[in-house]
Design a protein around this motif. Structure first.
Motif, PDB file in Angstrom:
ATOM      1  N   PHE A   1       0.794  -1.231   0.000  1.00  0.00           N
ATOM      2  CA  PHE A   1       0.000   0.000   0.000  1.00  0.00           C
ATOM      3  C   PHE A   1       0.831   1.288   0.000  1.00  0.00           C
ATOM      4  N   GLY A   2       2.128   1.187   0.274  1.00  0.00           N
ATOM      5  CA  GLY A   2       2.953   2.383   0.369  1.00  0.00           C
ATOM      6  C   GLY A   2       3.672   2.698  -0.921  1.00  0.00           C
TER       7      GLY A   2
ATOM      8  N   GLN B  85       6.384 -14.030  -7.974  1.00  0.00           N
ATOM      9  CA  GLN B  85       6.953 -13.583  -6.715  1.00  0.00           C
ATOM     10  C   GLN B  85       8.035 -12.535  -6.895  1.00  0.00           C
ATOM     11  N   ARG B  86       8.625 -12.438  -8.049  1.00  0.00           N
ATOM     12  CA  ARG B  86       9.688 -11.468  -8.243  1.00  0.00           C
ATOM     13  C   ARG B  86       9.156 -10.152  -8.801  1.00  0.00           C
ATOM     14  N   LYS B  87       7.894 -10.141  -9.168  1.00  0.00           N
ATOM     15  CA  LYS B  87       7.279  -8.924  -9.692  1.00  0.00           C
ATOM     16  C   LYS B  87       7.054  -7.964  -8.524  1.00  0.00           C
ATOM     17  N   SER B  88       6.934  -6.680  -8.818  1.00  0.00           N
ATOM     18  CA  SER B  88       6.604  -5.708  -7.789  1.00  0.00           C
ATOM     19  C   SER B  88       5.396  -6.192  -6.991  1.00  0.00           C
ATOM     20  N   THR B  89       5.570  -6.261  -5.668  1.00  0.00           N
ATOM     21  CA  THR B  89       4.489  -6.762  -4.817  1.00  0.00           C
ATOM     22  C   THR B  89       3.238  -5.915  -4.972  1.00  0.00           C
ATOM     23  N   ASN B  90       3.419  -4.612  -5.044  1.00  0.00           N
ATOM     24  CA  ASN B  90       2.289  -3.707  -5.189  1.00  0.00           C
ATOM     25  C   ASN B  90       1.560  -3.944  -6.505  1.00  0.00           C
ATOM     26  N   LEU B  91       2.329  -4.090  -7.595  1.00  0.00           N
ATOM     27  CA  LEU B  91       1.736  -4.320  -8.910  1.00  0.00           C
ATOM     28  C   LEU B  91       1.002  -5.657  -8.948  1.00  0.00           C
ATOM     29  N   TRP B  92       1.635  -6.686  -8.398  1.00  0.00           N
ATOM     30  CA  TRP B  92       1.009  -8.004  -8.387  1.00  0.00           C
ATOM     31  C   TRP B  92      -0.284  -7.998  -7.575  1.00  0.00           C
ATOM     32  N   ALA B  93      -0.271  -7.294  -6.427  1.00  0.00           N
ATOM     33  CA  ALA B  93      -1.466  -7.227  -5.579  1.00  0.00           C
ATOM     34  C   ALA B  93      -2.616  -6.539  -6.309  1.00  0.00           C
ATOM     35  N   LYS B  94      -2.288  -5.509  -7.091  1.00  0.00           N
ATOM     36  CA  LYS B  94      -3.334  -4.820  -7.854  1.00  0.00           C
ATOM     37  C   LYS B  94      -3.909  -5.722  -8.939  1.00  0.00           C
TER      38      LYS B  94
ATOM     39  N   SER C 115      -9.255  -5.008   2.916  1.00  0.00           N
ATOM     40  CA  SER C 115     -10.411  -4.406   2.245  1.00  0.00           C
ATOM     41  C   SER C 115     -10.476  -2.897   2.502  1.00  0.00           C
ATOM     42  N   VAL C 116     -10.268  -2.511   3.757  1.00  0.00           N
ATOM     43  CA  VAL C 116     -10.321  -1.087   4.115  1.00  0.00           C
ATOM     44  C   VAL C 116      -9.149  -0.325   3.488  1.00  0.00           C
ATOM     45  N   LEU C 117      -7.965  -0.901   3.579  1.00  0.00           N
ATOM     46  CA  LEU C 117      -6.774  -0.232   3.040  1.00  0.00           C
ATOM     47  C   LEU C 117      -6.853  -0.107   1.522  1.00  0.00           C
ATOM     48  N   LYS C 118      -7.403  -1.117   0.878  1.00  0.00           N
ATOM     49  CA  LYS C 118      -7.595  -1.062  -0.572  1.00  0.00           C
ATOM     50  C   LYS C 118      -8.499   0.117  -0.939  1.00  0.00           C
ATOM     51  N   SER C 119      -9.569   0.288  -0.168  1.00  0.00           N
ATOM     52  CA  SER C 119     -10.491   1.396  -0.416  1.00  0.00           C
ATOM     53  C   SER C 119      -9.805   2.745  -0.205  1.00  0.00           C
TER      54      SER C 119
ATOM     55  N   PHE D 235      -0.414   6.542  -2.574  1.00  0.00           N
ATOM     56  CA  PHE D 235       0.107   5.529  -1.668  1.00  0.00           C
ATOM     57  C   PHE D 235      -0.322   5.882  -0.249  1.00  0.00           C
ATOM     58  N   LEU D 236      -0.231   4.901   0.650  1.00  0.00           N
ATOM     59  CA  LEU D 236      -0.559   5.105   2.050  1.00  0.00           C
ATOM     60  C   LEU D 236       0.726   5.134   2.870  1.00  0.00           C
ATOM     61  N   VAL D 237       0.691   5.836   3.980  1.00  0.00           N
ATOM     62  CA  VAL D 237       1.818   5.882   4.917  1.00  0.00           C
ATOM     63  C   VAL D 237       1.378   5.211   6.207  1.00  0.00           C
ATOM     64  N   TRP D 238       2.141   4.221   6.648  1.00  0.00           N
ATOM     65  CA  TRP D 238       1.747   3.495   7.855  1.00  0.00           C
ATOM     66  C   TRP D 238       1.849   4.385   9.078  1.00  0.00           C
ATOM     67  N   ASP D 239       0.844   4.308   9.925  1.00  0.00           N
ATOM     68  CA  ASP D 239       0.797   5.079  11.158  1.00  0.00           C
ATOM     69  C   ASP D 239       0.254   4.167  12.241  1.00  0.00           C
ATOM     70  N   LYS D 240       0.934   4.078  13.353  1.00  0.00           N
ATOM     71  CA  LYS D 240       0.502   3.183  14.420  1.00  0.00           C
ATOM     72  C   LYS D 240      -0.863   3.565  14.982  1.00  0.00           C
ATOM     73  N   ASP D 241      -1.270   4.827  14.773  1.00  0.00           N
ATOM     74  CA  ASP D 241      -2.562   5.269  15.272  1.00  0.00           C
ATOM     75  C   ASP D 241      -3.677   5.124  14.241  1.00  0.00           C
ATOM     76  N   ASP D 242      -3.337   4.588  13.067  1.00  0.00           N
ATOM     77  CA  ASP D 242      -4.337   4.310  12.041  1.00  0.00           C
ATOM     78  C   ASP D 242      -4.801   2.874  12.217  1.00  0.00           C
ATOM     79  N   LYS D 243      -6.075   2.677  12.561  1.00  0.00           N
ATOM     80  CA  LYS D 243      -6.555   1.343  12.935  1.00  0.00           C
ATOM     81  C   LYS D 243      -6.369   0.291  11.852  1.00  0.00           C
ATOM     82  N   PRO D 244      -6.779   0.523  10.602  1.00  0.00           N
ATOM     83  CA  PRO D 244      -6.588  -0.523   9.587  1.00  0.00           C
ATOM     84  C   PRO D 244      -5.120  -0.905   9.399  1.00  0.00           C
TER      85      PRO D 244
END
Length: 632
Positions: free
Chosen positions: A201-202, A239-248, A327-331, A338-347
């Motif tokens: 997600f980042g 598995q060697r492809k960009s994880t982000n691209l493969w996930a999309k 599901s939430v992060l995808k939305s 991109f998203l930035v991880w934050d310990k105070d962000d619940k998802p």
């Protein structure tokens, strides 16, 4: 070191007048920042400006007393201003919900103030404010706490040491191959999970690849490559492809993601037989098995008496949270680049908790509650509100002395739970700590030596890894001395053509001299380049050499503080070393990983090896010589 002379302190008419007329900048509205603002408001200060990037979280409420439950989610600076006005409606106070490192707050901004008080929770911002106050020639009062200990220090150009005069103790680091291949502690799994969040997600960063590491030093010959080739023959290059691209491409399908990271990648690791000769091998876990899992010996049974955050989730719950958080992060990602991880962000926190515990289960590592994982991932340590109050009081007392032109009395003051010698909680240095004559920030002619493989490192890597991450610059410009060639520019697009060129391709070779400056920080530095070719993959990519005799980390030996190999005038090592040397802070600190495997316990004296951060964010920190604010 003697007992503190900071208390009592009677304000003269001259100081009272200066207090009423001066303009003060407070950087940070966390635990100490709230206390400082209250003290300023009730001590006669009339013109105050406060800046803080953070918003209020529930976890702040037990000590950041300017905030209430209804304020959660709102900007700290804005709410702090509103609350302080209730104490003194006549205050002229302005709030900025912003980062202090942005270009709007240049040297001219600082010159508007008579005094700056830092209440920050991260090293990067502290470095920046330190340089800005030096450039503007404005007194800076540093303060910080960690549990029962605290520290307050004056920084003034030409009078005291600056924040960067002494190198800070290194963060705890982990080799990349340990994170990706052979985790043995919960923190290894947590770091891996934060890596995975960024990969999915980042920002797309190949340095944060969560895939098994085929370059692991423990692998014999081409064992890893052989396993990789076998895998690619059967599964293609998924598995060697960009994880982000493969996930999309698979539309973030939870089952497919789960099976890839916790089954297929684990099977791949098992093919590296040398890794498991002396270790317990991991057990691949499929989505179907995890979803139907009924629990294990490490799982606390869920009940209504325990808060959910304090429970260790069952494997089944981890798989469910894994799916729901994706599901939430995808939305959320659909509306952002991109998203930035934050310990105070619940998802985001749920995702890291689930992934870390699933990986821990696979590697037979103890699993942790969401609360424990949040504490580790965010580098949170317990905060003591009383310590914050004491330190904030000392900071304002320092402010009185600065305004009364008694700077020579602003000796560094330490707070501790107990002092075996003087039996007091407050101790001060007997004299002001003078500047390090070889400091590459505040010395007369700042310079530093960098050893780097000029035929291997690109210009962009030099800018990012050396100038920004290691030398703490924000927007550097670099010119090759003697050729008047601009190799790095802070102006967008001006030197972009150089980004992917090797240093030697543009004339930076052994013996080259770079004149570097950061316009925002009003900071100039001479960089002497030495060609350095690592003997093997275990060597660091580059080395930044400080002045080895005067820029050594402080170390404690038998209760006496030593610096630069010489005994400090401070004989009471307990006071300074246990308070100021190696303290942690409870803020959002990305863990560092060193790649490839190298010794982190015995680094080369006077140098710092290249480190790669797992989750770079606006706010980040590590173990500092100057204690940190308790803000998380």
């Amino acid at each position: 070191m003697a007992t503190s002379s900071a208390i009592p302190y009677v304000l003269s008419d001259k100081v009272r007048e200066a207090v009423a007329n001066c303009k003060v900048l407070v950087v940070g509205a966390g635990g100490i920042g709230c206390e400082i603002l209250k003290n300023l408001a009730l001590s006669g200060f009339q013109n105050i400006e406060i800046i803080d990037l953070d918003t209020i979280d529930v976890s702040n409420l037990n000590r950041q007393f300017l905030f209430r439950k209804e304020h959660v989610g709102k900007p700290k600076a804005v709410v702090a201003r509103e609350t302080v006005l209730n104490y003194n409606p006549n205050l002229n106070i302005k709030a900025y919900h912003d980062s202090i490192t942005t270009v709007e707050y240049g040297v001219n901004f600082y010159k508007n103030f008579n005094l700056v008080l830092n209440a920050l929770d991260n090293r990067n911002a502290r470095n920046h404010v330190n340089r800005m106050c030096l450039a503007a020639d404005i007194p800076l009062i540093e303060s910080g706490t960690s549990g029962y200990t605290g520290q307050v220090e004056l920084i003034k150009k030409g009078l005291t040491q600056c924040y960067e005069c002494q190198p800070k103790p290194p963060q705890r680091s982990f080799p990349g191959c340990t994170i990706r291949n052979t985790p043995s502690e919960p923190i290894h799994c947590i770091v891996w999970a934060k890596h995975l969040f960024n990969q999915l997600f980042g920002e797309d960063d190949p340095d944060q690849d969560v895939s098994p590491d085929t370059a692991d030093p423990e692998l014999a010959a081409d064992a890893g490559k052989l396993a990789l080739n076998e895998e690619n023959e059967t599964d293609g290059d998924v598995q060697r492809k960009s994880t982000n691209l493969w996930a999309k491409e698979i539309d973030y399908n939870p089952e497919k993601l789960f099976n890839k990271f916790f089954q297929d990648d684990i099977k791949y690791l098992l093919s590296m037989e040398n890794l498991w000769k002396k270790r317990k091998p991991p057990k691949p876990l499929a989505w179907a098995e995890a979803s139907s899992h009924e629990g294990d010996s490490n799982t606390i049974i869920e009940n209504n008496l325990k808060a959910e955050d304090m429970q260790v989730w069952s494997l089944s719950k981890c798989s469910k949270v894994f799916a729901s958080s994706i599901s939430v992060l995808k939305s959320e990602l659909s509306n952002k680049n991109f998203l930035v991880w934050d310990k105070d962000d619940k998802p985001g926190m749920d995702f890291v908790t689930a992934c870390a515990n699933i990986r821990a289960h696979i590697f037979s590592i103890d699993q942790k509650s969401r609360f424990e994982i949040k504490s580790i991932a965010g580098n949170i340590v317990p905060a003591i509100a009383t310590t914050n109050a004491i330190v904030a009081g000392l900071a304002v007392l320092h402010a009185f002395r600065v305004l009364g032109e008694e700077l020579e009395k602003c000796n560094t003051t330490y707070v501790r739970q107990k002092s075996s010698s003087a039996k007091t909680v407050l101790m001060t240095e007997s004299v002001l700590i003078k500047a390090n004559p070889n400091c590459y920030v505040c010395s007369e002619k700042p310079s530093v030596n960098v050893s780097v493989n000029v035929d291997n490192m690109t210009v962009k890597e030099f800018e990012t890894e050396v100038l920004k991450k290691n030398l703490n610059m924000i927007a550097p410009d670099a010119m090759l001395d003697g050729k008047n060639l601009v190799v790095i520019s802070s102006e967008e697009g001006e030197t972009e053509i150089n980004n992917n060129k090797k240093l030697s391709e543009i004339g930076i070779i052994d013996g080259s001299i770079l004149k570097v400056d950061d316009f925002l920080q009003n900071y100039e530095l001479t960089v002497y380049v030495t060609n350095y070719v690592p003997k093997d993959t275990t060597e660091p990519q580059f080395i930044v050499h400080g002045n080895t005799e005067n820029l050594r980390p402080v170390e404690e030996m038998n209760g006496i503080v030593y610096s630069g190999g010489k005994e400090s005038p401070n004989k009471q090592g307990e006071a300074a070393s246990k308070t100021g040397d190696k303290m942690v802070t409870d803020d959002d600190e990305p863990v560092e990983v060193i790649e490839p495997q190298s010794s982190v316990d015995d680094p080369q004296e006077g140098s710092s090896v290249k480190r790669r951060k797992l989750n770079p964010t606006e706010e980040e920190d590590d173990d500092l010589i100057m204690l940190e604010d308790d803000d998380d």
